[in-house]
Design an enzyme around this catalytic site. Sequence first.
Site, PDB file in Angstrom:
ATOM      1  N   ASP A 198    -117.647 -20.089 -47.584  1.00 57.72           N
ATOM      2  CA  ASP A 198    -117.034 -19.030 -46.791  1.00 57.72           C
ATOM      3  C   ASP A 198    -115.516 -19.190 -46.935  1.00 57.72           C
ATOM      4  O   ASP A 198    -115.026 -20.310 -47.178  1.00 57.72           O
ATOM      5  CB  ASP A 198    -117.461 -19.198 -45.320  1.00 57.72           C
ATOM      6  CG  ASP A 198    -116.644 -18.332 -44.400  1.00 57.72           C
ATOM      7  OD1 ASP A 198    -116.660 -17.107 -44.573  1.00 57.72           O
ATOM      8  OD2 ASP A 198    -115.965 -18.888 -43.510  1.00 57.72           O
ATOM      9  N   ARG A 204    -108.870 -12.054 -34.543  1.00 59.33           N
ATOM     10  CA  ARG A 204    -109.987 -12.621 -35.307  1.00 59.33           C
ATOM     11  C   ARG A 204    -111.334 -12.198 -34.696  1.00 59.33           C
ATOM     12  O   ARG A 204    -112.249 -11.805 -35.406  1.00 59.33           O
ATOM     13  CB  ARG A 204    -109.868 -14.156 -35.340  1.00 59.33           C
ATOM     14  CG  ARG A 204    -111.069 -14.891 -35.892  1.00 59.33           C
ATOM     15  CD  ARG A 204    -111.346 -14.575 -37.353  1.00 59.33           C
ATOM     16  NE  ARG A 204    -112.386 -15.436 -37.910  1.00 59.33           N
ATOM     17  CZ  ARG A 204    -112.943 -15.245 -39.090  1.00 59.33           C
ATOM     18  NH1 ARG A 204    -112.588 -14.231 -39.843  1.00 59.33           N
ATOM     19  NH2 ARG A 204    -113.864 -16.071 -39.529  1.00 59.33           N
ATOM     20  N   TYR A 254    -112.670 -17.355 -44.763  1.00 59.51           N
ATOM     21  CA  TYR A 254    -111.797 -17.335 -43.584  1.00 59.51           C
ATOM     22  C   TYR A 254    -112.323 -18.247 -42.476  1.00 59.51           C
ATOM     23  O   TYR A 254    -113.423 -18.069 -41.975  1.00 59.51           O
ATOM     24  CB  TYR A 254    -111.617 -15.889 -43.100  1.00 59.51           C
ATOM     25  CG  TYR A 254    -110.997 -15.035 -44.180  1.00 59.51           C
ATOM     26  CD1 TYR A 254    -109.705 -15.296 -44.624  1.00 59.51           C
ATOM     27  CD2 TYR A 254    -111.718 -14.022 -44.795  1.00 59.51           C
ATOM     28  CE1 TYR A 254    -109.138 -14.548 -45.650  1.00 59.51           C
ATOM     29  CE2 TYR A 254    -111.152 -13.263 -45.809  1.00 59.51           C
ATOM     30  CZ  TYR A 254    -109.866 -13.536 -46.238  1.00 59.51           C
ATOM     31  OH  TYR A 254    -109.310 -12.802 -47.255  1.00 59.51           O
ATOM     32  N   ASN A 273    -116.519 -12.019 -46.794  1.00 60.29           N
ATOM     33  CA  ASN A 273    -116.341 -10.624 -46.368  1.00 60.29           C
ATOM     34  C   ASN A 273    -115.069 -10.022 -46.970  1.00 60.29           C
ATOM     35  O   ASN A 273    -114.956  -8.795 -47.072  1.00 60.29           O
ATOM     36  CB  ASN A 273    -116.177 -10.565 -44.841  1.00 60.29           C
ATOM     37  CG  ASN A 273    -117.508 -10.622 -44.099  1.00 60.29           C
ATOM     38  OD1 ASN A 273    -118.570 -10.438 -44.678  1.00 60.29           O
ATOM     39  ND2 ASN A 273    -117.436 -10.874 -42.806  1.00 60.29           N
TER      40      ASN A 273
HETATM   41  C1  LAC Z   1    -115.627 -14.577 -44.401  1.00 61.76           C
HETATM   42  C2  LAC Z   1    -115.543 -14.412 -42.908  1.00 61.76           C
HETATM   43  C3  LAC Z   1    -116.846 -14.564 -42.250  1.00 61.76           C
HETATM   44  O1  LAC Z   1    -114.747 -15.171 -45.047  1.00 61.76           O
HETATM   45  O2  LAC Z   1    -114.695 -15.297 -42.346  1.00 61.76           O
HETATM   46  O3  LAC Z   1    -116.610 -14.078 -44.946  1.00 61.76           O
END
Ligand code: LAC
Length: 221
Positions: free
Chosen positions: A7, A38, A9, A116
């Site tokens: 992941d 956030r 973020y 994301n």
């Molecule tokens: C991401 C978010 C969930 O990087 O933080 O997908």
Amino acid sequence: MNALGFDAYGTLFDVFSVASLCEQLFPGQGHQLAQTWRRKQLEYSWLRSLMGRYRDFWGVTEDALVYSAKSLNLRLIPEARDQLMESYQHLAVFPDVEPGLRALKEGGLRLAILSNGTPRMLHAAVESAGIGDLLDAIISVDAVKKFKPSPLVYAQLASALKMDQGKIGFVSSNNWDVNGAASAGLTAFWIRRSKEVPEELGYGATRVIEAVTDLPPLVSS
Ligand code: LAC
């Protein structure tokens, strides 16, 4: 294990590193703005998924910023909005990330980001953090136009890496993201960067760790 997806973020990049700019622009309310921003960013990703109204993560992040400023009664002039959005392109990287990824790479694993974020946001953050040479792929949900925790998102790892899902692990500091990945059939590792308790969603992490640097002995094949 042959590969790991990460992941972005909160796991590799510190989303709260925007707090100092928030504080500079809105003294005394920077911390709260960063927290609300956030939280709302994630809520909008989930809500848009349920509504069937995809808007890319850059747009969702900007909408969340505008909402958060309004909810805190802050006057967000266009220059400040642009400055805060721009700061999302060069978030601080957690100190364990570079050494951890390097050790994993030296151990022969293929490494990817699954996030994301839009491709543009992710490439900018990776470049700014100087970790591009350690990554084999940067995979964005934008290709499937669904946000996490849709199983379609986690399935992207196996297809992008052309590898059996059983050989891929997923690493996130986001509690709910870990459950999404485990529910989709990946071996999930939770980097517990905060003091949160595990979610009651029924698909917890295979291992709970403190840092990316804890991973190499756990994943050596
Ligand atoms: C991401 C978010 C969930 O990087 O933080 O997908």
